[in-house]
Design a protein around this motif. Structure first.
Motif, PDB file in Angstrom:
ATOM      1  N   TYR A 145     -50.286  90.145  13.805  1.00 14.73           N
ATOM      2  CA  TYR A 145     -49.339  89.726  12.767  1.00 14.73           C
ATOM      3  C   TYR A 145     -48.480  88.569  13.262  1.00 14.73           C
ATOM      4  O   TYR A 145     -48.192  87.620  12.520  1.00 14.73           O
ATOM      5  CB  TYR A 145     -48.465  90.899  12.340  1.00 14.73           C
ATOM      6  N   GLN A 146     -48.074  88.611  14.526  1.00 14.47           N
ATOM      7  CA  GLN A 146     -47.288  87.513  15.080  1.00 14.47           C
ATOM      8  C   GLN A 146     -48.107  86.226  15.145  1.00 14.47           C
ATOM      9  O   GLN A 146     -47.585  85.124  14.958  1.00 14.47           O
ATOM     10  CB  GLN A 146     -46.759  87.879  16.463  1.00 14.47           C
ATOM     11  N   ILE A 147     -49.398  86.355  15.389  1.00 22.56           N
ATOM     12  CA  ILE A 147     -50.274  85.184  15.348  1.00 22.56           C
ATOM     13  C   ILE A 147     -50.287  84.593  13.933  1.00 22.56           C
ATOM     14  O   ILE A 147     -50.222  83.365  13.754  1.00 22.56           O
ATOM     15  CB  ILE A 147     -51.696  85.561  15.794  1.00 22.56           C
ATOM     16  N   MET A 148     -50.348  85.472  12.942  1.00 22.62           N
ATOM     17  CA  MET A 148     -50.334  85.000  11.557  1.00 22.62           C
ATOM     18  C   MET A 148     -49.024  84.300  11.226  1.00 22.62           C
ATOM     19  O   MET A 148     -49.004  83.261  10.551  1.00 22.62           O
ATOM     20  CB  MET A 148     -50.583  86.169  10.607  1.00 22.62           C
ATOM     21  N   ARG A 149     -47.916  84.848  11.712  1.00 19.09           N
ATOM     22  CA  ARG A 149     -46.627  84.193  11.490  1.00 19.09           C
ATOM     23  C   ARG A 149     -46.605  82.815  12.152  1.00 19.09           C
ATOM     24  O   ARG A 149     -46.064  81.842  11.605  1.00 19.09           O
ATOM     25  CB  ARG A 149     -45.493  85.056  12.039  1.00 19.09           C
ATOM     26  N   SER A 150     -47.231  82.729  13.309  1.00 18.53           N
ATOM     27  CA  SER A 150     -47.280  81.450  14.017  1.00 18.53           C
ATOM     28  C   SER A 150     -48.140  80.441  13.266  1.00 18.53           C
ATOM     29  O   SER A 150     -47.842  79.236  13.264  1.00 18.53           O
ATOM     30  CB  SER A 150     -47.822  81.660  15.433  1.00 18.53           C
ATOM     31  N   ILE A 151     -49.195  80.910  12.652  1.00 12.59           N
ATOM     32  CA  ILE A 151     -50.035  80.031  11.836  1.00 12.59           C
ATOM     33  C   ILE A 151     -49.196  79.441  10.693  1.00 12.59           C
ATOM     34  O   ILE A 151     -49.223  78.230  10.441  1.00 12.59           O
ATOM     35  CB  ILE A 151     -51.241  80.805  11.280  1.00 12.59           C
ATOM     36  N   LYS A 152     -48.451  80.297  10.008  1.00 13.08           N
ATOM     37  CA  LYS A 152     -47.612  79.833   8.903  1.00 13.08           C
ATOM     38  C   LYS A 152     -46.602  78.793   9.385  1.00 13.08           C
ATOM     39  O   LYS A 152     -46.413  77.730   8.769  1.00 13.08           O
ATOM     40  CB  LYS A 152     -46.886  81.022   8.271  1.00 13.08           C
ATOM     41  N   THR A 153     -45.954  79.062  10.528  1.00 13.99           N
ATOM     42  CA  THR A 153     -44.948  78.137  11.053  1.00 13.99           C
ATOM     43  C   THR A 153     -45.568  76.813  11.476  1.00 13.99           C
ATOM     44  O   THR A 153     -44.984  75.741  11.259  1.00 13.99           O
ATOM     45  CB  THR A 153     -44.223  78.775  12.247  1.00 13.99           C
ATOM     46  N   ALA A 154     -46.768  76.876  12.068  1.00 12.92           N
ATOM     47  CA  ALA A 154     -47.428  75.648  12.516  1.00 12.92           C
ATOM     48  C   ALA A 154     -47.800  74.752  11.345  1.00 12.92           C
ATOM     49  O   ALA A 154     -47.613  73.531  11.391  1.00 12.92           O
ATOM     50  CB  ALA A 154     -48.668  76.002  13.335  1.00 12.92           C
ATOM     51  N   PHE A 155     -48.310  75.343  10.282  1.00 10.84           N
ATOM     52  CA  PHE A 155     -48.749  74.571   9.117  1.00 10.84           C
ATOM     53  C   PHE A 155     -47.576  74.169   8.228  1.00 10.84           C
ATOM     54  O   PHE A 155     -47.578  73.081   7.650  1.00 10.84           O
ATOM     55  CB  PHE A 155     -49.736  75.407   8.284  1.00 10.84           C
ATOM     56  N   ASP A 156     -46.603  75.054   8.080  1.00 18.54           N
ATOM     57  CA  ASP A 156     -45.536  74.870   7.093  1.00 18.54           C
ATOM     58  C   ASP A 156     -44.192  75.228   7.724  1.00 18.54           C
ATOM     59  O   ASP A 156     -43.581  76.241   7.392  1.00 18.54           O
ATOM     60  CB  ASP A 156     -45.823  75.759   5.877  1.00 18.54           C
ATOM     61  N   PRO A 157     -43.705  74.413   8.659  1.00 16.77           N
ATOM     62  CA  PRO A 157     -42.486  74.769   9.406  1.00 16.77           C
ATOM     63  C   PRO A 157     -41.251  74.938   8.543  1.00 16.77           C
ATOM     64  O   PRO A 157     -40.339  75.674   8.909  1.00 16.77           O
ATOM     65  CB  PRO A 157     -42.338  73.604  10.396  1.00 16.77           C
ATOM     66  N   LEU A 158     -41.206  74.290   7.392  1.00 20.86           N
ATOM     67  CA  LEU A 158     -40.036  74.400   6.513  1.00 20.86           C
ATOM     68  C   LEU A 158     -40.182  75.521   5.477  1.00 20.86           C
ATOM     69  O   LEU A 158     -39.282  75.738   4.670  1.00 20.86           O
ATOM     70  CB  LEU A 158     -39.777  73.063   5.805  1.00 20.86           C
ATOM     71  N   ASN A 159     -41.329  76.187   5.490  1.00 18.25           N
ATOM     72  CA  ASN A 159     -41.580  77.319   4.588  1.00 18.25           C
ATOM     73  C   ASN A 159     -41.394  76.953   3.121  1.00 18.25           C
ATOM     74  O   ASN A 159     -40.770  77.666   2.341  1.00 18.25           O
ATOM     75  CB  ASN A 159     -40.662  78.502   4.941  1.00 18.25           C
ATOM     76  N   ILE A 160     -41.960  75.817   2.739  1.00 18.54           N
ATOM     77  CA  ILE A 160     -41.835  75.384   1.338  1.00 18.54           C
ATOM     78  C   ILE A 160     -43.063  75.759   0.508  1.00 18.54           C
ATOM     79  O   ILE A 160     -43.030  75.694  -0.721  1.00 18.54           O
ATOM     80  CB  ILE A 160     -41.601  73.860   1.227  1.00 18.54           C
ATOM     81  N   LEU A 161     -44.176  76.146   1.162  1.00 12.04           N
ATOM     82  CA  LEU A 161     -45.409  76.430   0.434  1.00 12.04           C
ATOM     83  C   LEU A 161     -45.533  77.928   0.140  1.00 12.04           C
ATOM     84  O   LEU A 161     -45.758  78.747   1.039  1.00 12.04           O
ATOM     85  CB  LEU A 161     -46.633  75.949   1.224  1.00 12.04           C
ATOM     86  N   ASN A 162     -45.320  78.279  -1.118  1.00 15.37           N
ATOM     87  CA  ASN A 162     -45.496  79.647  -1.609  1.00 15.37           C
ATOM     88  C   ASN A 162     -44.819  80.684  -0.709  1.00 15.37           C
ATOM     89  O   ASN A 162     -45.464  81.656  -0.269  1.00 15.37           O
ATOM     90  CB  ASN A 162     -46.988  79.965  -1.738  1.00 15.37           C
ATOM     91  N   PRO A 163     -43.541  80.518  -0.426  1.00 11.44           N
ATOM     92  CA  PRO A 163     -42.864  81.483   0.450  1.00 11.44           C
ATOM     93  C   PRO A 163     -42.861  82.887  -0.158  1.00 11.44           C
ATOM     94  O   PRO A 163     -42.783  83.048  -1.371  1.00 11.44           O
ATOM     95  CB  PRO A 163     -41.441  80.921   0.552  1.00 11.44           C
ATOM     96  N   GLY A 164     -42.969  83.886   0.711  1.00 11.12           N
ATOM     97  CA  GLY A 164     -42.994  85.279   0.266  1.00 11.12           C
ATOM     98  C   GLY A 164     -44.384  85.823   0.059  1.00 11.12           C
ATOM     99  O   GLY A 164     -44.565  87.033  -0.111  1.00 11.12           O
ATOM    100  N   VAL A 165     -45.384  84.939   0.048  1.00 12.76           N
ATOM    101  CA  VAL A 165     -46.770  85.356  -0.108  1.00 12.76           C
ATOM    102  C   VAL A 165     -47.424  85.427   1.272  1.00 12.76           C
ATOM    103  O   VAL A 165     -47.243  84.524   2.100  1.00 12.76           O
ATOM    104  CB  VAL A 165     -47.541  84.389  -1.030  1.00 12.76           C
ATOM    105  N   ILE A 166     -48.162  86.470   1.546  1.00 12.47           N
ATOM    106  CA  ILE A 166     -48.836  86.798   2.814  1.00 12.47           C
ATOM    107  C   ILE A 166     -47.823  87.191   3.887  1.00 12.47           C
ATOM    108  O   ILE A 166     -47.895  88.282   4.445  1.00 12.47           O
ATOM    109  CB  ILE A 166     -49.762  85.674   3.322  1.00 12.47           C
ATOM    110  N   ILE A 167     -46.874  86.309   4.213  1.00 13.96           N
ATOM    111  CA  ILE A 167     -45.840  86.621   5.198  1.00 13.96           C
ATOM    112  C   ILE A 167     -44.535  86.868   4.458  1.00 13.96           C
ATOM    113  O   ILE A 167     -44.015  85.981   3.780  1.00 13.96           O
ATOM    114  CB  ILE A 167     -45.655  85.461   6.205  1.00 13.96           C
ATOM    115  N   ASN A 168     -44.022  88.109   4.583  1.00 15.74           N
ATOM    116  CA  ASN A 168     -42.801  88.456   3.870  1.00 15.74           C
ATOM    117  C   ASN A 168     -42.068  89.529   4.677  1.00 15.74           C
ATOM    118  O   ASN A 168     -42.629  90.579   4.965  1.00 15.74           O
ATOM    119  CB  ASN A 168     -43.123  88.960   2.466  1.00 15.74           C
TER     120      ASN A 168
END
Length: 982
Positions: free
Chosen positions: A511-534
């Motif tokens: 799960y932490q790897i998945m969170r890291s994927i989200k941060t690497a691709f979308d550091p500002l969390n502007i793309l569909n926040p709350g979906v997959i990682i919540n």
């Protein structure tokens, strides 16, 4: 190895002021036509196929990649979250937002066939079924085959890693991906098919490349994580990000493109995708087998998994009970219990002999279970039977939807289990249904993949119901994810629904790897926040959608969106789903207003919605009923709109007058068109358009908007007939001295009595003259009722909401043709498919549409030489409702070697007279038409005169009835004279 991977920057959040500045920047950059900000439309876009609702603050309908990049960069600058939507048929809440929703205009629907069909490049707005239609001539198709393929779009298929009944794991988007073009969260573009783009992306995005490489290395060097990931992906799995990409690829570009699959718009935007296609096996057989023990059925599935089986659908006894009406066509079974099970088995092959060999092996396994078999439909290769057998399985979800209590929603969950645990899993799910009171729940699924869907109804009206759902899903999640080590989402995506359970299924490290994927691709969390990682453990219980009672016709709607792809107003105002969603809101506000529960601001919103709905919901609806063909519970939103129009009908006197003196009204319209044609000749097209635009405004839209495709008035059909006072019918002058033993009663539609042939057409004869020519060749006498000038099917009054007058006119029609046909001795035919459909709906009348009659009675008497010229074919919505447009299409294909049916056009939107008074609807519906017309195509064909007027206007081609084409390519059987098309 993971100590430095999971460190994340905490993104700043959008403020109210930053959103205001963002909107100002958008308005300065984009044309107002692509910006949707009014309350009614924003509410309409607040629903997808899930049981959640979020109303966006702004909707942007973007036309190209440059616009998208610019919007993404602004979103980054002002920290405004954005969500992408393709068709909105996803089931887990991944296509809704309370921020900015980005939808696609029709410009995103390009299809490029590559390498003779072995690859296909698709833009995200392409409907899945349209991609397969384009590949059909190559004997290929895309791998994913979701149940919603007639409605869902490629963007969603890829972003959700959708699979389906026959797709399995090996043919999903992840495994059939060839290349992809991606717009990243920072606005940069990666085209994996372009070497220069790959190199530039690596140079400009070194931090992302490094992070992705580090993540891959950390996984590949950790045997425990590697083993767990490999173990999990032996099943279908769309929970979280596709971390198998970190294990299976070493090139960071390949990792990035495969992580995009199933990322649900949280990592970037898929601007186009190239698939490796798969071969369509032309020989298929399907059988249905019902067993008295689900354990035996599941054991059989495991054995058949080693054979060459294309698909096996498992259905528990309760699921089979829900479709008893469909089952009875094939097998007779008593009421079944949950311990019973059915298997629907499909086998496909390249050759007939190979299919026969496969079936022998499979039947041997089935025969070994004969002691437990209580009913069966043996394997059949009949295409009609195969379609109806699959209809049993596909009818289960809508059966629950149709039977549910009004105000409740239908929930379909989607899990995967190891095959060896399939029977045990089904049994334990049944126990949970009983414990939590879901007595109507059913189970079915793609058994070869261990993929089960369970469907139940749920109310979210009170806290107790929400708690029941919460407790049930908590227990189910632990059962599937922990006890069985299965997948909580096999093919429907994580969304909001399963985001709180991702860590439970995968464990903390992954799960932490998945969170890291989200941060690497979308550091500002502007793309569909709350979906997959919540981080909210109760996110799946927030923003739940209620479905209040609003009208008996639409109360069964589950807001799945299957209807939207065929709606002519989908790019103009609202779709059927949206009309229903908004009306439900209006009905709820109305009820709460009566109870004194609304604030002054809410009352103002309610009044504004009600006022806006008149145009967006009622006036701009074509009301042709095509949506009912796609709706899984058969809702005809057009019928609902008719009911609202009937409530608001203020023109009863005029409508009564037109019905009583219909022949005079037709005569006046005919003469008016002839006069107008003369006026255009004097004034010119430009001045005529200016004149009518002014008249339309001055008359409050009572005078129609003139368009250049308007034909002149038709010549009277009576000029072609012999009047005989001793007969109750008329016969054509050309047939007066003939003695034909076969006859047909023909009533030309009022449209063909009013309008002449298309002014650009080569053949300008009336349709009656052309039909007489064809019938002469077939030696069939044409009979016309004497009262033909006053006959009408009733559709003009029905579309205005006047059911009584519509039925009255339909009965007059039936009485006249009954006499003319000598009490039904001869077939009765009308040239317009809407007329045939209306008479069928109002009076169950046996009146044939012309193409059906020609195909069945006339073509067998003719010799046809196909034209090699390409022909555009418009399948009218009424033809689709009558017989799936099979007669019209088959006849066209018998007349031409190249028949083109354009994508993204179902109903043309002309809708009787609506094309005259609201031409923007027709224009919007036919927007994709002209670009699909081949350069060497000179004509189009259809079977509705008013539709043909709009088609001519927006294609640049003359459209005519298919009978014109048949006359030109046919001679009498045995004749040697032929002057048809080459």
């Amino acid at each position: 190895m993971l100590c430095n991977i999971g460190i994340e920057k905490v993104p700043k959040k959008m403020t109210g002021n930053s959103f205001t500045v963002f909107v100002s920047a958008i308005e300065a950059m984009l044309d107002e036509s692509v910006i949707i900000s009014d309350k009614l439309q924003r509410y309409a876009f607040g629903t997808d196929a899930s049981f959640y609702r979020l109303v966006p603050k702004l909707v942007l309908k973007l036309q190209n990649e440059n616009q998208l990049i610019a919007v993404i960069k602004l979103a980054n600058q002002y920290l405004v979250p954005i969500t992408f939507r393709a068709a909105g048929t996803s089931l887990s809440g991944q296509a809704i937002t309370d921020s900015v929703l980005i939808i696609l205009s029709h410009e995103w629907n390009q299809i490029n066939i590559l390498e003779k069909g072995k690859k296909v490049k698709l833009q995200p707005g392409v409907i899945g079924a349209h991609a397969n239609r384009s590949l059909a001539s190559y004997g290929r198709k895309i791998g994913p085959d979701p149940a919603s393929i007639n409605s869902c779009k490629i963007g969603g298929i890829a972003a959700n890693n959708s699979s389906g009944m026959c797709c399995g794991v090996k043919n999903n988007s992840y495994h059939t991906l060839a290349d992809m073009r991606i717009v990243m969260a920072n606005g940069s573009v990666l085209d994996t098919a372009n070497l220069l783009s790959r190199q530039q992306f690596i140079g400009n995005n070194s931090e992302l490349i490094e992070q992705v490489s580090d993540l891959a290395n950390s996984v590949q060097q950790d045997p425990e994580l590697s083993a767990k990931i490999a173990h999990k992906y032996r099943l279908k799995n769309t929970m979280g990000y596709g971390v198998n990409a970190l294990l299976e690829f070493s090139d960071p570009i390949d990792i990035i493109s495969h992580l995009m699959i199933g990322s649900e718009g949280t990592l970037g935007f898929i601007s186009d995708i190239t698939y490796h296609t798969i071969a369509v096996e032309p020989f298929s057989a399907v059988g249905l087998y019902v067993f008295d023990d689900i354990q035996i059925a599941c054991e059989l599935v495991r054995k058949l998994a080693d054979e060459s089986v294309s698909a096996i659908e498992l259905m528990d006894g309760t699921a089979l009970n829900s479709v008893t009406d469909k089952l009875q066509d094939f097998i007779a079974v008593e009421q079944l219990s949950s311990r019973h099970a059915g298997l629907l088995i499909e086998v496909s092959s390249k050759t007939a002999s190979e299919l026969k060999s496969k079936l022998l092996n499979i039947e041997r396994h089935i025969n070994n279970c004969d002691a437990y078999l209580i009913a069966a439909k043996a394997f059949t290769q009949n295409t009609d039977e195969i379609e109806r057998l699959w209809g049993i399985r596909k009818g289960m979800f809508p059966a629950v939807g149709a039977a549910r209590e009004a105000g409740t929603t239908v929930i379909i969950e989607d899990v995967a289990l190891p095959l060896e645990e399939l029977a045990n899993g089904v049994n334990k799910l049944h126990q949970l249904f009983h414990r939590y009171g879901y007595h109507d729940a059913i189970i079915f699924g793609h058994a070869l993949d261990g993929n089960l869907h369970f469907v139940f109804t749920q109310s979210f009206e009170d806290e107790a119901e929400v708690n029941r759902y919460s407790q049930f899903m908590g227990v189910v999640s632990r059962l599937i994810a922990i006890e069985f080590e299965g997948s909580l989402k096999a093919e429907h995506g994580t969304g909001r629904n399963m985001a709180p359970f991702v860590e439970m299924e995968w464990g903390e490290n992954i799960y932490q790897i998945m969170r890291s994927i989200k941060t690497a691709f979308d550091p500002l969390n502007i793309l569909n926040p709350g979906v997959i990682i919540n981080d909210n453990a109760n996110a799946h219980l927030l923003d739940l959608k209620t479905l209040p009672k609003s009208h008996y016709i639409i109360d069964k709607c589950i807001e799945c969106g299957f209807c939207e792809s065929v709606c002519p107003s989908k790019n103009y105002t609202l779709t059927p789903r949206q009309r229903i969603a908004v009306w439900r809101n209006i009905a709820d506000l109305k009820q709460r207003n009566k109870q004194g529960l609304l604030t002054p601001e809410e009352i103002a919103d309610y009044q504004e919605l009600l006022k806006s709905y008149q145009f967006y919901g009622i006036d701009s609806c074509a009301a042709t009923g095509l949506c009912a063909q796609q709706c899984p519970v058969g809702i005809d939103t057009g019928q609902f709109i008719h009911a609202l129009r009937e409530q608001n009908n203020h023109s009863q006197a005029i409508q009564q007058l037109s019905a009583t003196h219909f022949a005079k009204f037709v005569w006046a319209a005919n003469k008016g068109l002839k006069l107008l044609a003369s006026t255009v000749g004097v004034m010119g097209a430009k001045n005529t358009k200016i004149l009518f635009t002014g008249l339309n405004k001055l008359s409050f839209k009572k005078i129609p908007m003139w368009q250049s495709s308007w034909p002149s008035g038709a010549d009277s059909a009576n000029n072609l007939v012999v009047h005989n006072p001793t007969r109750s019918t008329l016969i054509l002058d050309t047939q007066a001295n003939q003695q034909y033993t076969k006859k047909v009663v023909f009533v030309t539609s009022c449209a063909n009595r009013v309008f002449s042939a298309d002014q650009k057409a080569v053949d300008k004869r009336s349709i009656s003259t052309v039909l007489a020519s064809v019938l002469d060749k077939a030696k069939i006498e044409l009979i016309i009722p004497k009262s033909v000038d006053n006959l009408c099917c009733g559709k003009p009054w029905l579309s205005k909401g006047n059911q009584t007058l519509a039925e009255q006119k339909a009965q007059e029609f039936i009485d006249a043709v009954d006499m003319a046909s000598e009490g039904g001795r001869w077939p009765v035919v009308t040239d317009a498919s809407p007329c045939a459909l209306t008479l069928s709906q109002l009076k169950q009348a046996d009146v044939m549409e012309l193409s059906e009659y020609l195909l069945s009675y006339v073509v067998p008497q003719l010799t046809i030489t196909k034209t090699s010229d390409p022909i555009m074919l418009h399948q009218t919505c009424s033809s689709i409702q009558l017989d799936g447009a099979k007669a019209l299409t088959t006849l066209a294909q018998q007349c031409s070697e190249k028949v083109i049916i354009p994508n993204d056009i179902a109903c043309c939107g002309f809708a009787g007279d609506k094309g005259f008074f609201l031409p923007a609807l027709n224009k919007s519906a036919l927007m994709p038409l002209k670009e699909q017309v081949p350069a060497d195509c000179q004509r189009g064909i259809s079977n509705s005169r008013t539709c043909e007027i709009g088609l001519s206007q927006h294609s640049g081609l003359p459209y005519q009835s298919i009978v014109y084409l048949l006359d030109q390519v046919s001679v009498s059987k045995g004749s040697h004279d032929f002057d048809g098309l080459s």
